[in-house]
Design a protein around this motif. Structure first.
Motif, PDB file in Angstrom:
ATOM      1  N   GLU A  29      18.903  -0.383   0.525  1.00  0.00           N
ATOM      2  CA  GLU A  29      18.904  -0.205   1.981  1.00  0.00           C
ATOM      3  C   GLU A  29      18.432   1.188   2.372  1.00  0.00           C
ATOM      4  O   GLU A  29      17.782   1.363   3.417  1.00  0.00           O
ATOM      5  CB  GLU A  29      20.299  -0.474   2.524  1.00  0.00           C
ATOM      6  N   ALA A  30      18.761   2.177   1.547  1.00  0.00           N
ATOM      7  CA  ALA A  30      18.392   3.555   1.883  1.00  0.00           C
ATOM      8  C   ALA A  30      16.890   3.759   1.933  1.00  0.00           C
ATOM      9  O   ALA A  30      16.380   4.563   2.728  1.00  0.00           O
ATOM     10  CB  ALA A  30      19.022   4.529   0.880  1.00  0.00           C
ATOM     11  N   LEU A  31      16.150   3.035   1.090  1.00  0.00           N
ATOM     12  CA  LEU A  31      14.690   3.213   1.041  1.00  0.00           C
ATOM     13  C   LEU A  31      13.938   2.219   1.919  1.00  0.00           C
ATOM     14  O   LEU A  31      12.713   2.294   2.021  1.00  0.00           O
ATOM     15  CB  LEU A  31      14.183   3.090  -0.397  1.00  0.00           C
ATOM     16  N   GLU A  32      14.638   1.288   2.537  1.00  0.00           N
ATOM     17  CA  GLU A  32      13.964   0.270   3.347  1.00  0.00           C
ATOM     18  C   GLU A  32      13.042   0.849   4.416  1.00  0.00           C
ATOM     19  O   GLU A  32      11.928   0.341   4.616  1.00  0.00           O
ATOM     20  CB  GLU A  32      15.000  -0.655   3.994  1.00  0.00           C
ATOM     21  N   PRO A  33      13.428   1.907   5.137  1.00  0.00           N
ATOM     22  CA  PRO A  33      12.528   2.421   6.178  1.00  0.00           C
ATOM     23  C   PRO A  33      11.187   2.918   5.649  1.00  0.00           C
ATOM     24  O   PRO A  33      10.208   2.980   6.385  1.00  0.00           O
ATOM     25  CB  PRO A  33      13.327   3.572   6.802  1.00  0.00           C
ATOM     26  N   PHE A  34      11.138   3.272   4.346  1.00  0.00           N
ATOM     27  CA  PHE A  34       9.901   3.826   3.783  1.00  0.00           C
ATOM     28  C   PHE A  34       9.019   2.746   3.155  1.00  0.00           C
ATOM     29  O   PHE A  34       7.871   3.025   2.815  1.00  0.00           O
ATOM     30  CB  PHE A  34      10.246   4.892   2.737  1.00  0.00           C
ATOM     31  N   ARG A  35       9.573   1.566   2.960  1.00  0.00           N
ATOM     32  CA  ARG A  35       8.822   0.401   2.474  1.00  0.00           C
ATOM     33  C   ARG A  35       8.106   0.659   1.145  1.00  0.00           C
ATOM     34  O   ARG A  35       6.981   0.212   0.927  1.00  0.00           O
ATOM     35  CB  ARG A  35       7.838  -0.079   3.539  1.00  0.00           C
ATOM     36  N   ILE A  36       8.761   1.400   0.254  1.00  0.00           N
ATOM     37  CA  ILE A  36       8.153   1.713  -1.042  1.00  0.00           C
ATOM     38  C   ILE A  36       8.801   0.942  -2.186  1.00  0.00           C
ATOM     39  O   ILE A  36       8.418   1.115  -3.347  1.00  0.00           O
ATOM     40  CB  ILE A  36       8.200   3.226  -1.344  1.00  0.00           C
TER      41      ILE A  36
ATOM     42  N   LEU B 261       0.825  -1.204   0.000  1.00  0.00           N
ATOM     43  CA  LEU B 261       0.000   0.000   0.000  1.00  0.00           C
ATOM     44  C   LEU B 261       0.862   1.258   0.000  1.00  0.00           C
ATOM     45  O   LEU B 261       0.556   2.231  -0.699  1.00  0.00           O
ATOM     46  CB  LEU B 261      -0.942  -0.013   1.202  1.00  0.00           C
ATOM     47  N   LEU B 262       1.945   1.250   0.754  1.00  0.00           N
ATOM     48  CA  LEU B 262       2.845   2.401   0.759  1.00  0.00           C
ATOM     49  C   LEU B 262       3.504   2.586  -0.604  1.00  0.00           C
ATOM     50  O   LEU B 262       3.625   3.708  -1.095  1.00  0.00           O
ATOM     51  CB  LEU B 262       3.906   2.230   1.845  1.00  0.00           C
ATOM     52  N   ALA B 263       3.928   1.497  -1.218  1.00  0.00           N
ATOM     53  CA  ALA B 263       4.553   1.599  -2.542  1.00  0.00           C
ATOM     54  C   ALA B 263       3.573   2.144  -3.569  1.00  0.00           C
ATOM     55  O   ALA B 263       3.907   3.042  -4.354  1.00  0.00           O
ATOM     56  CB  ALA B 263       5.059   0.221  -2.977  1.00  0.00           C
ATOM     57  N   ALA B 264       2.349   1.623  -3.556  1.00  0.00           N
ATOM     58  CA  ALA B 264       1.344   2.088  -4.511  1.00  0.00           C
ATOM     59  C   ALA B 264       0.973   3.545  -4.253  1.00  0.00           C
ATOM     60  O   ALA B 264       0.769   4.321  -5.188  1.00  0.00           O
ATOM     61  CB  ALA B 264       0.097   1.211  -4.427  1.00  0.00           C
ATOM     62  N   GLY B 265       0.880   3.926  -2.969  1.00  0.00           N
ATOM     63  CA  GLY B 265       0.561   5.311  -2.646  1.00  0.00           C
ATOM     64  C   GLY B 265       1.632   6.254  -3.139  1.00  0.00           C
ATOM     65  O   GLY B 265       1.322   7.315  -3.722  1.00  0.00           O
ATOM     66  N   PHE B 266       2.894   5.885  -2.954  1.00  0.00           N
ATOM     67  CA  PHE B 266       3.985   6.760  -3.402  1.00  0.00           C
ATOM     68  C   PHE B 266       3.987   6.881  -4.929  1.00  0.00           C
ATOM     69  O   PHE B 266       4.099   7.990  -5.477  1.00  0.00           O
ATOM     70  CB  PHE B 266       5.323   6.212  -2.911  1.00  0.00           C
TER      71      PHE B 266
ATOM     72  N   ALA C  29      12.818  15.976 -13.636  1.00  0.00           N
ATOM     73  CA  ALA C  29      14.003  15.471 -12.951  1.00  0.00           C
ATOM     74  C   ALA C  29      13.615  14.763 -11.652  1.00  0.00           C
ATOM     75  O   ALA C  29      14.114  13.672 -11.341  1.00  0.00           O
ATOM     76  CB  ALA C  29      14.975  16.609 -12.670  1.00  0.00           C
ATOM     77  N   ILE C  30      12.714  15.367 -10.868  1.00  0.00           N
ATOM     78  CA  ILE C  30      12.256  14.743  -9.620  1.00  0.00           C
ATOM     79  C   ILE C  30      11.505  13.455  -9.922  1.00  0.00           C
ATOM     80  O   ILE C  30      11.717  12.414  -9.279  1.00  0.00           O
ATOM     81  CB  ILE C  30      11.373  15.728  -8.839  1.00  0.00           C
ATOM     82  N   HIS C  31      10.640  13.551 -10.920  1.00  0.00           N
ATOM     83  CA  HIS C  31       9.863  12.399 -11.363  1.00  0.00           C
ATOM     84  C   HIS C  31      10.800  11.247 -11.716  1.00  0.00           C
ATOM     85  O   HIS C  31      10.643  10.114 -11.241  1.00  0.00           O
ATOM     86  CB  HIS C  31       9.059  12.836 -12.595  1.00  0.00           C
ATOM     87  N   GLY C  32      11.778  11.560 -12.556  1.00  0.00           N
ATOM     88  CA  GLY C  32      12.697  10.536 -13.033  1.00  0.00           C
ATOM     89  C   GLY C  32      13.570   9.955 -11.936  1.00  0.00           C
ATOM     90  O   GLY C  32      13.815   8.741 -11.892  1.00  0.00           O
ATOM     91  N   LEU C  33      14.055  10.811 -11.014  1.00  0.00           N
ATOM     92  CA  LEU C  33      14.941  10.353  -9.952  1.00  0.00           C
ATOM     93  C   LEU C  33      14.261   9.287  -9.101  1.00  0.00           C
ATOM     94  O   LEU C  33      14.800   8.190  -8.895  1.00  0.00           O
ATOM     95  CB  LEU C  33      15.362  11.538  -9.079  1.00  0.00           C
ATOM     96  N   PHE C  34      13.070   9.592  -8.596  1.00  0.00           N
ATOM     97  CA  PHE C  34      12.407   8.666  -7.687  1.00  0.00           C
ATOM     98  C   PHE C  34      11.928   7.401  -8.392  1.00  0.00           C
ATOM     99  O   PHE C  34      12.069   6.288  -7.860  1.00  0.00           O
ATOM    100  CB  PHE C  34      11.243   9.352  -6.985  1.00  0.00           C
ATOM    101  N   LEU C  35      11.387   7.556  -9.602  1.00  0.00           N
ATOM    102  CA  LEU C  35      10.866   6.378 -10.293  1.00  0.00           C
ATOM    103  C   LEU C  35      11.987   5.459 -10.755  1.00  0.00           C
ATOM    104  O   LEU C  35      11.852   4.225 -10.685  1.00  0.00           O
ATOM    105  CB  LEU C  35       9.980   6.795 -11.462  1.00  0.00           C
ATOM    106  N   CYS C  36      13.099   6.032 -11.200  1.00  0.00           N
ATOM    107  CA  CYS C  36      14.242   5.197 -11.577  1.00  0.00           C
ATOM    108  C   CYS C  36      14.824   4.496 -10.347  1.00  0.00           C
ATOM    109  O   CYS C  36      15.239   3.330 -10.416  1.00  0.00           O
ATOM    110  CB  CYS C  36      15.314   6.043 -12.257  1.00  0.00           C
ATOM    111  N   TRP C  37      14.869   5.194  -9.231  1.00  0.00           N
ATOM    112  CA  TRP C  37      15.383   4.623  -7.992  1.00  0.00           C
ATOM    113  C   TRP C  37      14.539   3.411  -7.572  1.00  0.00           C
ATOM    114  O   TRP C  37      15.056   2.354  -7.243  1.00  0.00           O
ATOM    115  CB  TRP C  37      15.379   5.695  -6.911  1.00  0.00           C
TER     116      TRP C  37
END
Length: 540
Positions: free
Chosen positions: A371-378, A143-148, A338-346
């Protein structure tokens, strides 16, 4: 070269071509459903959160955050991303739930979708990050991944309607479809890779309906079907999850066929099991396999007419003010892309890398981004029902005033009375009941909330008592509380017809230490199920 690169970036992260069948209607359906799923999640938390993680709950969030602050120091806000850092009182956590409920309803009503998704995501993340054992479910990460991802997928504007002026980007659409693929494919792979004999011998569904977290009465009837049917559905599950879902990457016709296969599959799971919002979520996410053309055809058949998406706005021909606004928008667009691309590519790298590592664990892929994104569970890895449980054990809390006669605390949703039909509660998720199922598969030392429950029952803590269907001791709490274990089985049609029993059960014994309350209010231990009788530490 730069112009070609820019065109490629704009094609990938910019809006869909309005001249071709897009995904306006699938997006509209998905976002309304996402709002309902968020609502069900916040609704469930609203009635449980004080008893679970409130100051007088089983695992207080405030105490957990204090420990996190000591462990992580300045990094604590990244490692445990939560608004509860500012306040974790009963009032604060209930307020978060109320705001989440309001935002999710506004999302259903299509009011400022991006803003409402952001609020829902932030509040749900805040709760999940501090919920400890009560947020250990893969569905929370889904749910967190889909929400993001939906933040980038949703249309702009306060009241966008169908969002014709703000078509979805190809990248955000693909990553939501990729999430759908992940859930199925990774679940299928872990089933087979686990070498679980239940899957290998096609017996995984023979007792699946009675051994899940919270069975329901439809599942009781489904289990009465012969082994041939169960084996066929086991094969179908593996084929759909490992092979059929690859049709996502084929042309439109095959994606539609795929949708028609997986949708009844999910509906069958929804009807026969209480898996909270998980299967509702996966079901509606599958609508993103469709496109507007199929909805246009459907609307024409029922006599409805829908206009085509509006073309991109042309260069304004008005005065200087409108031209300045247009130029400002032209300057903002590269930053947005740029923001769009950064997060979606990550996120795509993280999820794709984890699939590759499932098959090739020695690949030298960088894991720091993961590992950097693990706390956000996305960008999690998923794998549902890798190993099937072959027996059902239930933990029951009992109280006594004399140490001889024991009275059970009634559960709201868990199996208990053999004559009571298993209930349907999904998409509502009773996390206390769910976690007791997980605890029954292991030892009490691995699930500290079990002993904490005993302590609070001795104290008659109102917040914790709301997690049960009633309090058999009224205002005078018991002197002793224990957690015992039973084994349960579904009955068959003949037994139910003759005796009215849905379940048979057998007493196993003590699950966790029996606690007593002394006249001075101190809490001690009268019996320990562990043969070693290791020191337990302070009982609070």
């Amino acid at each position: 070269m730069w112009s070609v690169l820019w065109k490629g970036i704009n094609w990938l992260f910019g809006p869909e071509d309005p001249g071709r069948p897009g995904h306006l209607w699938p997006r509209w359906i998905w976002l309304r459903a996402l709002g309902l799923i968020f609502f069900s999640a916040f609704y469930s938390w609203f009635f449980q959160i004080r008893g679970l993680i409130g100051p007088k709950g089983l695992l207080p969030a405030g105490e957990y955050l204090e420990q996190a602050a000591e462990q992580f120091g300045a990094k604590r806000f990244w490692m445990v991303p939560s608004l509860l850092w500012f306040a974790s009182s009963d009032r604060a956590i209930i307020t978060l739930c109320v705001i989440g409920l309001a935002a999710s309803l506004l999302l259903v009503l299509n009011v400022w979708p991006r803003g409402m998704i952001a609020i829902c995501f932030l509040i749900f993340l805040s709760i999940i990050s501090a919920a400890q054992d009560f947020a250990s479910y893969q569905s929370d990460g889904m749910l967190l991944a889909a929400g993001f991802l939906s933040l980038f997928f949703a249309p702009a504007g306060f009241w966008p309607g169908l969002g014709k002026k703000s078509p979805p980007s190809r990248a955000s659409l693909f990553l939501l479809q990729w999430l759908w693929f992940q859930i199925y494919f990774e679940s299928g792979v872990v089933k087979w890779a686990s070498h679980d004999p239940e899957w290998r011998h096609l017996t995984a569904l023979d007792h699946y309906y009675e051994n899940g977290p919270l069975p329901n009465w439809i599942g009781w009837y489904a289990q009465q079907l012969p082994h041939g049917f169960q084996a066929t559905m086991t094969v179908a599950t593996l084929v759909i999850e490992i092979f059929v879902v690859w049709m996502l990457f084929l042309p439109r016709r095959y994606r539609r066929i795929c949708f028609c296969i997986v949708t009844p599959f999910q509906i069958g799971i929804i009807l026969t099991a209480n898996l909270a919002f998980l299967n509702y979520f996966t079901l509606v996410l599958g609508f993103l396999l469709l496109d507007d053309e199929i909805f246009d055809s459907l609307f024409r058949r029922v006599g409805l007419v829908r206009g085509t998406p509006s073309p991109p706005a042309p260069l304004p021909q008005g005065g200087e003010g409108s031209r300045k606004n247009w130029l400002a928008a032209r300057m903002v667009k590269p930053v947005s892309l740029a923001i769009h691309g950064l997060f979606l590519c990550w996120i795509f790298y993280n999820t794709a890398a984890q699939i590759l590592l499932m098959f090739f664990p020695v690949l030298p892929l960088p894991v720091t981004p993961i590992e950097a994104l693990e706390p956000f569970r996305i960008s999690d890895r998923y794998g549902l029902f890798a190993v099937m449980t072959t027996a059902r054990y239930e933990i029951e809390f009992q109280g006594s005033r004399d140490g001889v006669n024991w009275i059970a605390y009634p559960f709201r949703y868990k199996p208990q009375d053999p004559r009571e039909a298993p209930r349907i509660c999904a998409p509502y998720q009773p996390r206390f009941d769910w976690n007791l199922w997980f605890a029954s598969l292991g030892g009490w030392r691995d699930y500290p909330f079990v002993l904490s429950t005993e302590v609070h029952l001795l104290k008659n803590t109102p917040q914790v008592l709301t997690l049960f269907a009633g309090n058999p001791f009224g205002n005078d709490p018991p002197r002793q509380v224990r957690a015992v274990e039973w084994q349960y089985w579904f009955t068959d049609l003949a037994t139910k017809r003759q005796e009215g029993l849905w379940w048979r059960r057998k007493f196993i014994g003590l699950y966790a230490p029996t606690l007593k309350r002394d006249p001075d209010g101190e809490i001690g231990i009268t019996e320990n199920p562990d043969s070693g009788d290791e020191p337990l530490g302070p009982v609070r």
